[in-house]
Design an enzyme around this catalytic site. Structure first.
Site, PDB file in Angstrom:
ATOM      1  N   LYS A 205       0.816  -1.230   0.000  1.00  0.00           N
ATOM      2  CA  LYS A 205       0.000   0.000   0.000  1.00  0.00           C
ATOM      3  C   LYS A 205       0.840   1.266   0.000  1.00  0.00           C
ATOM      4  O   LYS A 205       2.035   1.257   0.269  1.00  0.00           O
ATOM      5  CB  LYS A 205      -0.983  -0.041   1.173  1.00  0.00           C
ATOM      6  CG  LYS A 205      -2.148  -0.977   0.833  1.00  0.00           C
ATOM      7  CD  LYS A 205      -3.295  -0.881   1.778  1.00  0.00           C
ATOM      8  CE  LYS A 205      -4.422  -1.806   1.254  1.00  0.00           C
ATOM      9  NZ  LYS A 205      -5.379  -2.122   2.311  1.00  0.00           N
ATOM     10  N   ARG A 239      -3.840  -9.889   4.975  1.00  0.00           N
ATOM     11  CA  ARG A 239      -4.292  -9.969   3.581  1.00  0.00           C
ATOM     12  C   ARG A 239      -3.134  -9.497   2.710  1.00  0.00           C
ATOM     13  O   ARG A 239      -2.763  -8.323   2.757  1.00  0.00           O
ATOM     14  CB  ARG A 239      -5.527  -9.070   3.406  1.00  0.00           C
ATOM     15  CG  ARG A 239      -6.139  -9.095   2.015  1.00  0.00           C
ATOM     16  CD  ARG A 239      -7.327  -8.124   1.964  1.00  0.00           C
ATOM     17  NE  ARG A 239      -7.960  -8.142   0.657  1.00  0.00           N
ATOM     18  CZ  ARG A 239      -7.521  -7.463  -0.394  1.00  0.00           C
ATOM     19  NH1 ARG A 239      -6.441  -6.700  -0.295  1.00  0.00           N
ATOM     20  NH2 ARG A 239      -8.160  -7.525  -1.546  1.00  0.00           N
TER      21      ARG A 239
HETATM   22  N1  HH2 Z   1      -7.523  -3.695   0.989  1.00  0.00           N
HETATM   23  C1  HH2 Z   1      -7.904  -3.702  -0.300  1.00  0.00           C
HETATM   24  C2  HH2 Z   1      -9.053  -4.416  -0.695  1.00  0.00           C
HETATM   25  N2  HH2 Z   1      -9.778  -5.115   0.190  1.00  0.00           N
HETATM   26  N3  HH2 Z   1     -10.134  -5.865   2.402  1.00  0.00           N
HETATM   27  C3  HH2 Z   1      -9.779  -5.854   3.694  1.00  0.00           C
HETATM   28  N4  HH2 Z   1     -10.496  -6.547   4.585  1.00  0.00           N
HETATM   29  N5  HH2 Z   1      -8.679  -5.164   4.133  1.00  0.00           N
HETATM   30  C4  HH2 Z   1      -7.907  -4.427   3.292  1.00  0.00           C
HETATM   31  O1  HH2 Z   1      -6.928  -3.782   3.762  1.00  0.00           O
HETATM   32  C5  HH2 Z   1      -8.264  -4.405   1.908  1.00  0.00           C
HETATM   33  C6  HH2 Z   1      -9.401  -5.146   1.489  1.00  0.00           C
HETATM   34  C7  HH2 Z   1      -7.096  -2.952  -1.311  1.00  0.00           C
HETATM   35  O2  HH2 Z   1      -6.097  -3.756  -1.879  1.00  0.00           O
HETATM   36  P1  HH2 Z   1      -6.219  -4.467  -3.321  1.00  0.00           P
HETATM   37  O3  HH2 Z   1      -7.372  -5.411  -3.318  1.00  0.00           O
HETATM   38  O4  HH2 Z   1      -4.925  -5.059  -3.697  1.00  0.00           O
HETATM   39  O5  HH2 Z   1      -6.459  -3.256  -4.324  1.00  0.00           O
HETATM   40  P2  HH2 Z   1      -7.715  -2.777  -5.153  1.00  0.00           P
HETATM   41  O6  HH2 Z   1      -8.739  -2.301  -4.181  1.00  0.00           O
HETATM   42  O7  HH2 Z   1      -7.167  -1.690  -6.030  1.00  0.00           O
HETATM   43  O8  HH2 Z   1      -8.233  -3.959  -5.939  1.00  0.00           O
END
Ligand code: HH2
Length: 279
Positions: A205, A239
């Site tokens: 992040k 995660r």
């Molecule tokens: N972060 C993201 C998405 N979902 N869910 C939980 N519970 N906690 C988190 O910190 C979290 C999450 C963001 O990361 P990512 O899925 O890699 O990115 P994007 O939202 O751009 O798909």
């Protein structure tokens, strides 16, 4: 928890797993690499990401979940704020719901989770996807995150979700600038006051990028440091995108934590050779 983004635009792996076959192969790889569960999402939450209509989100995640289930995959969560998508994902074989809005965006979500009797992750996010990245302000970030997660738990319980089904997540990077995210990691043990398992998602992040001045493709070591910090700070689930590497980090942190309780036993069960070599 391994991340499987079936999206064209996720902040670190957008477009890599949009093809269902590539997504299923990635999901199986994540389990093979040691993930205990895989989180399947069809909508990016990065700043400026366009909203995805529920039919499109379903079209992305449902075939992947169904196929992973058919291949005998382990636990699957669906990363969505929409009850319509969650319902279809649970029907296709998902085991739990990961709602980054903490049951705030869709009034039907808590009732669905209650009726299906599945566990759910309630994440802290202030505001909505459009506004959350604009100048978030807190006087006491961890105090406010804890209080707002308490409200999400109450919302869940009012809808009939058993408290024992809830997992809490402070929402690193969601309506939080880099300083807020670092403070959340530093003060993570305070979340234990809510007496539920804690999940944290620091992987790749921007708080890591801002602190180390590194682009998204070079945040592996920063992610490792953040994962170590949260596991030592009491997180039960992390995660992450880089599962093989983070499995090592988590296993070492677990060994450190267990050794405080019973040093000799841990060395024996972990097969750690005795001796005091300096390597
Ligand atoms: N972060 C993201 C998405 N979902 N869910 C939980 N519970 N906690 C988190 O910190 C979290 C999450 C963001 O990361 P990512 O899925 O890699 O990115 P994007 O939202 O751009 O798909």
């Amino acid at each position: 928890m391994g991340v499987l983004n079936v999206t064209p635009d996720s902040f670190s792996d957008g477009g890599l797993f949009l093809d269902p076959e590539a997504a299923v192969a990635r999901g199986l790889d994540l389990f093979e690499a040691g993930a205990d569960l895989v989180d399947v999402g069809g909508e990016s939450t990065r700043p400026g990401a366009p909203a995805v209509p529920p039919q499109e989100e379903r079209r992305r995640v449902v075939p992947v979940i169904r196929e992973l289930r058919r291949h005998g995959a382990g636990l699957l969560s669906v990363d969505t704020t929409k009850s319509e998508v969650a319902r279809a994902a649970l029907d296709a074989g998902a085991d739990l719901v990961n709602d980054v809005s903490g049951f705030r965006f869709d009034p039907e979500m808590a009732g669905l989770v209650a009726r299906q009797g599945v566990p759910a992750v309630l994440m802290h996010l202030r505001g909505d996807f459009g506004g959350m990245h604009r100048e978030p302000r807190y006087r006491d970030v961890m105090g406010e995150v804890t209080a707002e997660l308490r409200e999400s738990m109450a919302r869940a319980e009012r809808a009939g979700v058993a408290r024992g089904q809830l997992i809490l997540d402070p929402g690193v990077g969601f309506a939080k600038d880099a300083g807020h995210s670092l403070a959340v990691l530093a003060r993570l043990p305070e979340l234990q006051a809510l007496d539920r398992p804690v999940l944290v998602g620091p992987s790749r992040k921007s708080f890591i990028g801002k602190t180390l001045d590194l682009p998204v493709g070079q945040r592996l070591m920063g992610t490792a440091a953040a994962v170590a910090a949260v596991v030592l700070g009491g997180a039960h689930l992390v995660r992450v995108h880089d599962v093989p590497e983070m499995v090592q980090v988590v296993r070492l942190c677990d060994a450190i934590l267990s050794s405080a309780a019973a040093p000799d036993e841990v060395a024996e069960t972990a097969g750690i050779a005795s001796g005091s070599g300096g390597d």
